[in-house]
Scaffold this motif. Sequence first.
Motif, mmCIF file in Angstrom:
data_model
loop_
_atom_site.group_PDB
_atom_site.id
_atom_site.type_symbol
_atom_site.label_atom_id
_atom_site.label_comp_id
_atom_site.label_asym_id
_atom_site.label_seq_id
_atom_site.Cartn_x
_atom_site.Cartn_y
_atom_site.Cartn_z
ATOM 1 N N PHE A 21 0.736 -1.259 0.093
ATOM 2 C CA PHE A 21 0.065 0.057 -0.023
ATOM 3 C C PHE A 21 0.810 1.230 -0.069
ATOM 4 C CE2 PHE A 21 -3.624 -2.850 1.066
ATOM 5 C CZ PHE A 21 -4.696 -2.213 0.454
ATOM 6 N N TRP A 22 1.899 1.214 0.665
ATOM 7 C CA TRP A 22 2.868 2.385 0.806
ATOM 8 C C TRP A 22 3.484 2.786 -0.667
ATOM 9 C CZ3 TRP A 22 7.959 3.158 0.041
ATOM 10 C CH2 TRP A 22 8.443 4.280 0.525
ATOM 11 N N ALA A 23 3.916 1.450 -1.143
ATOM 12 C CA ALA A 23 4.376 1.672 -2.447
ATOM 13 C C ALA A 23 3.335 2.252 -3.800
ATOM 14 C CB ALA A 23 4.803 0.378 -2.966
ATOM 15 N N THR A 166 3.332 0.093 12.912
ATOM 16 C CA THR A 166 3.232 -0.528 11.562
ATOM 17 C C THR A 166 1.621 -0.362 11.397
ATOM 18 O OG1 THR A 166 5.009 -1.784 11.705
ATOM 19 C CG2 THR A 166 3.318 -2.520 10.098
ATOM 20 N N TRP A 167 0.744 -0.706 12.288
ATOM 21 C CA TRP A 167 -0.855 -0.689 12.140
ATOM 22 C C TRP A 167 -1.232 0.774 11.839
ATOM 23 C CZ3 TRP A 167 -3.496 -4.357 10.822
ATOM 24 C CH2 TRP A 167 -3.206 -5.940 11.222
ATOM 25 N N LYS A 168 -0.482 1.653 12.635
ATOM 26 C CA LYS A 168 -0.849 3.120 12.347
ATOM 27 C C LYS A 168 -0.576 3.649 10.796
ATOM 28 C CE LYS A 168 0.278 7.577 14.354
ATOM 29 N NZ LYS A 168 1.344 8.583 13.954
ATOM 30 N N LEU A 169 0.565 2.977 10.372
ATOM 31 C CA LEU A 169 0.924 3.190 8.883
ATOM 32 C C LEU A 169 -0.281 2.704 8.099
ATOM 33 C CD1 LEU A 169 2.838 4.368 6.921
ATOM 34 C CD2 LEU A 169 4.078 2.310 7.061
ATOM 35 N N ALA A 170 -0.751 1.468 8.254
ATOM 36 C CA ALA A 170 -1.534 1.022 7.419
ATOM 37 C C ALA A 170 -2.777 1.781 7.424
ATOM 38 C CB ALA A 170 -2.146 -0.466 7.779
ATOM 39 N N ASP A 171 -3.292 2.153 8.614
ATOM 40 C CA ASP A 171 -4.470 3.135 8.944
ATOM 41 C C ASP A 171 -4.140 4.344 8.150
ATOM 42 O OD1 ASP A 171 -6.829 3.642 9.739
ATOM 43 O OD2 ASP A 171 -6.215 4.203 11.800
ATOM 44 N N GLU A 172 -3.043 4.982 8.147
ATOM 45 C CA GLU A 172 -2.822 6.342 7.525
ATOM 46 C C GLU A 172 -2.943 5.962 6.007
ATOM 47 O OE1 GLU A 172 0.100 8.220 10.903
ATOM 48 O OE2 GLU A 172 0.875 7.307 9.082
#
Length: 222
Positions: A21-23, A166-172
Amino acid sequence: MKNEKAVVVFSGGQDSTTCLFWALKNFKEVEAVTFNYNQRHKLEIDVATSIAKELGVKHTVLDMSLLNQLAPNALTRDDIDIEEKDGELPTTFVDGRNLLFLSFAAVLAKQSGARHIITGVCETDFSGYPDCRDVFVKSLNVTLNLAMDYQFVIHTPLMWLNKAETWKLADELGALDFVRENTLTCYNGIIADGCGTCPACLLRKKGLEEYLTIRTEGGEHV
Ligand code: ZN
């Protein structure tokens, strides 16, 4: 980076799916590569394949079964229990696995015209895998550039995050529910929340609970 192409090392787990998702957010074109090394749970390959399909990402599965021939371990052999003892590498450890994965990902990336490689390795919940350390990744980046005369950039968005972060990043990235419901982290091969008792499930669950508590309380940052 927005107009460039990237290859994500992808296992269908929480970390690499968050990286995918980040990519997708940071690059114009994204491909995923999954390594088949006769994982104890073939399901891992199916999960990775279906996530890539759902996200519309080109997906390559590379055969790395030779890894099991070199280093029998708890991820590939039913007769070795998954154990983590203090002061010892866990029985899931395979010497050089990440070195090999990143090297093969780089060959694939160059062939498809990508110079960015994304991996979900992390030093924070460090369980002793030397080739998941930041210093190793940076060193390999230089080596790969010299080996192939090409300007690779290895990205490690999770390197300094704990599981809650890491969960926070997924949420963002708008992917919290997707990652919760579709990924496979459990050593016993159960998707989403998993078996709840293996080391991977415990780590995932603890991080999620930590993050959800902070999110509910609001204000305070992880
Ligand atoms: Zn589990």
